[in-house]
Design a protein around this motif. Sequence first.
Motif, short mmCIF file in Angstrom:
data_model
loop_
_atom_site.label_atom_id
_atom_site.label_comp_id
_atom_site.label_asym_id
_atom_site.label_seq_id
_atom_site.Cartn_x
_atom_site.Cartn_y
_atom_site.Cartn_z
N ARG A 52 45.62 15.43 30.60
CA ARG A 52 45.04 15.38 29.25
C ARG A 52 43.62 14.83 29.30
N GLY A 53 42.95 14.96 28.17
CA GLY A 53 41.63 14.37 28.04
C GLY A 53 40.61 14.99 28.98
N LEU A 54 39.55 14.22 29.24
CA LEU A 54 38.44 14.71 30.05
C LEU A 54 38.21 13.87 31.29
N SER A 55 39.02 12.83 31.47
CA SER A 55 38.84 11.95 32.61
C SER A 55 40.12 11.21 32.87
N SER A 73 40.01 8.16 33.84
CA SER A 73 39.67 6.77 33.56
C SER A 73 39.35 6.62 32.07
N ASP A 74 39.03 5.40 31.66
CA ASP A 74 38.75 5.15 30.25
C ASP A 74 37.41 5.73 29.81
N SER A 75 36.54 5.98 30.77
CA SER A 75 35.21 6.47 30.44
C SER A 75 34.89 7.69 31.28
N TYR A 76 34.21 8.64 30.67
CA TYR A 76 33.79 9.85 31.39
C TYR A 76 32.83 9.46 32.50
N PRO A 77 33.01 9.96 33.72
CA PRO A 77 32.20 9.52 34.87
C PRO A 77 30.79 10.10 34.86
N TRP A 78 30.01 9.67 33.90
CA TRP A 78 28.62 10.15 33.74
C TRP A 78 27.70 9.21 34.49
N LEU A 79 26.79 9.79 35.28
CA LEU A 79 25.90 8.99 36.11
C LEU A 79 24.57 8.75 35.40
N PRO A 80 23.87 7.69 35.73
CA PRO A 80 22.58 7.42 35.07
C PRO A 80 21.59 8.56 35.19
N GLU A 81 21.52 9.20 36.37
CA GLU A 81 20.58 10.30 36.54
C GLU A 81 20.98 11.51 35.69
N GLU A 82 22.28 11.69 35.46
CA GLU A 82 22.73 12.77 34.59
C GLU A 82 22.40 12.45 33.13
N ALA A 83 22.57 11.20 32.75
CA ALA A 83 22.21 10.80 31.39
C ALA A 83 20.72 10.99 31.15
N GLU A 84 19.93 10.75 32.17
CA GLU A 84 18.48 10.92 32.05
C GLU A 84 18.11 12.38 31.82
#
Length: 674
Positions: A191-194, A196-207
């Motif tokens: 279920r869900g998208l991950s 873990s409790d948080s989607y594994p988004w990296l700082p460089e991806e967020a940038e």
Amino acid sequence: MPFSPADHPTGEDTASSDGPVSTAGVRASVPLLEPPGWAPAQRALFDLLDHAWRRFERDFTGPDGRLDYNGRLTTRDGVDDFYEAFFNWPQLYLLGGADDLLPAAEQHWEGVTRQLTELGMLKDEFERGYDWFHQGESLLLLYFLCMAAPERWSQRALRFAELYVDPAKGNYDPDQRVIRRPHNGSDPERRGLSDSDSYPWLPEEAELYGFPLDWIQPADAPVPPLSVDPRLGSQMRDRMGSGDTAVNLAAAGLVLNAWILSGEARYADWIVEYVGAWRERAKANGEVIPDNVGPDGTVGGLLEGRWYGGHYGWSWPHGWHSVGHAACVAALAAATVTGDDGYLSMVTTSLDTLIGHGKVMAFTEADSSLPAKWLAQLGPDIHTPTLHIPFRHNDSGWFDHNPVTPAVPVALWHHTAAPADRARLEGLREASGLDWRDVRAFRAKEESGHEEAWFAFLAGDDPGYPERILAAAQAQVRHRLARMDRYRDLDVAEEDIHVWQQSNPVVTEALVQLTWGGPQVLYNGGLQQARVRYYDGEARRAGLPPEVAALVTSIVPEATVIELVNLSADRARTVVVQAGAFAEHTIVSVRHTACEDDSWVGDMYDYGHGEPTVTEAEVPVGSHLLTVVLPASTRIRLTLRLSLRTRTPSYRTPFSADAPVGSGVGLPGGQVGE
């Protein structure tokens, strides 16, 4: 000169793939006095690719076909990267690659599948649950294996399609006509998208790409750590982790593959039902296909009515780059099973809307989130003003401007051959500001990107394109061989798992364009498009025979033009030409070059004859197959008049047990009309 395949019964042809078929054959008689430059260059590329895939296999894979990797995968991501390293190996076999390339590709699928199962990523040989942007990439290898060896791969492919066609498998809700989750596959408990409790988004991806659900947090609010950011945690799970998303449309490619393999109406019915629902939503949304549907079947049901903002949708992370490809895969699937090109409207209206919002600027001035892609592809033209279209949309409107990626408009035009789709391409060329004839030796992840130059060639503007694209392909193979030397001893870690696809030295875009008259496959889950394909009449297998080169110079139905060259100085070859990637077209007639003086063939180098007199003859065909005999050192130009999509698509070959009679193939030893 025409001939009738000897000792073969004939029958009346029909517009279906059933029943007996009478197929004309032709025999080349024009001497090959000086091979055109593209012909030996094409065969040299085949030879180099044969060396290259063997090197990759030796340096990066184990005895059972798996990749050399002893690590573990910590997120749901990564399955696609293992399969992508081999995605076009069976495609190269289908083009005319080595006999042992097909069993090698099959072994690598088996080995990688065992490997990923051991890593906990697969269940029953299929992705446990992930988005279809990546699943579509993973499945290209399977689709080409089905195309090359349907008798060995059909059972597995049908089992995979059932995961979506059979509601009991947990992925599809027939009442709301939605795929239930953005992450879906063989494990309904995922279920869900991950995990873990948080989607594994990296700082460089967020940038680069920003955040999903950017509207739930004020722009001036402090940015929390990624691990506790609500846009990546509970809000994302609740709003984006269930319901349907536009990128799921790529699943239609899996079901289309099952329909071509089996012919079962239930697969076509599912495509019509599911894609039809998205077609209705696009129409109701005006000009742009929405990217999300709640579990109750309502567009924007979990996003406060927004038609944008779904997982891998218009707002995040890639916009048109993911939505457009998935929608095109699905629309082409629906058009294929129904014959109704009206399904393509959900793609064309969206594309034309983006073009309408386009701006002319240099790439260095654009707000693109894909800089690495375009820096390589544009080269020095990053400073040249050209048309950029917005790839993404959020509450602030359209943003993330990029040059027009040609894969989708070219796929539409190739399918329909319609004046409107050609006019769109011509309009894009006129607005581009770039010279579409330029060929750069880059290789995108999608193993495509040279469609503009191919279109210019087909338009008659660039006769030197074949030699330049073949040279560019050679350069990429050699570049990747050098990469293999550099990374051969790398102890691959999780952050390095792209090294295999980046080092894969098999390049097929040039061969697909030049020999099949088709664009490279849509990378996020499409099936191959082609005006023609070939079979070796002697070896009784798919692909061009050894020493034979092919060039498609026109793909309009009234004049699909092919040049075939036999470079062998002492051996005749037999080529069976098939109309369409899946024998879906009918060759109404063929006009071909012929030498008036037959002695040119028997006495090639008696220049006392002077230059040969070449004429043209026309032969009715009325079939999806045409047999061409090429004596040693001969060439022939074929002008095929095609009736597009008049036959039921099929993976059957001319040598299958149920192949149509009178097709000019299947004689002992593969000899035809000799």
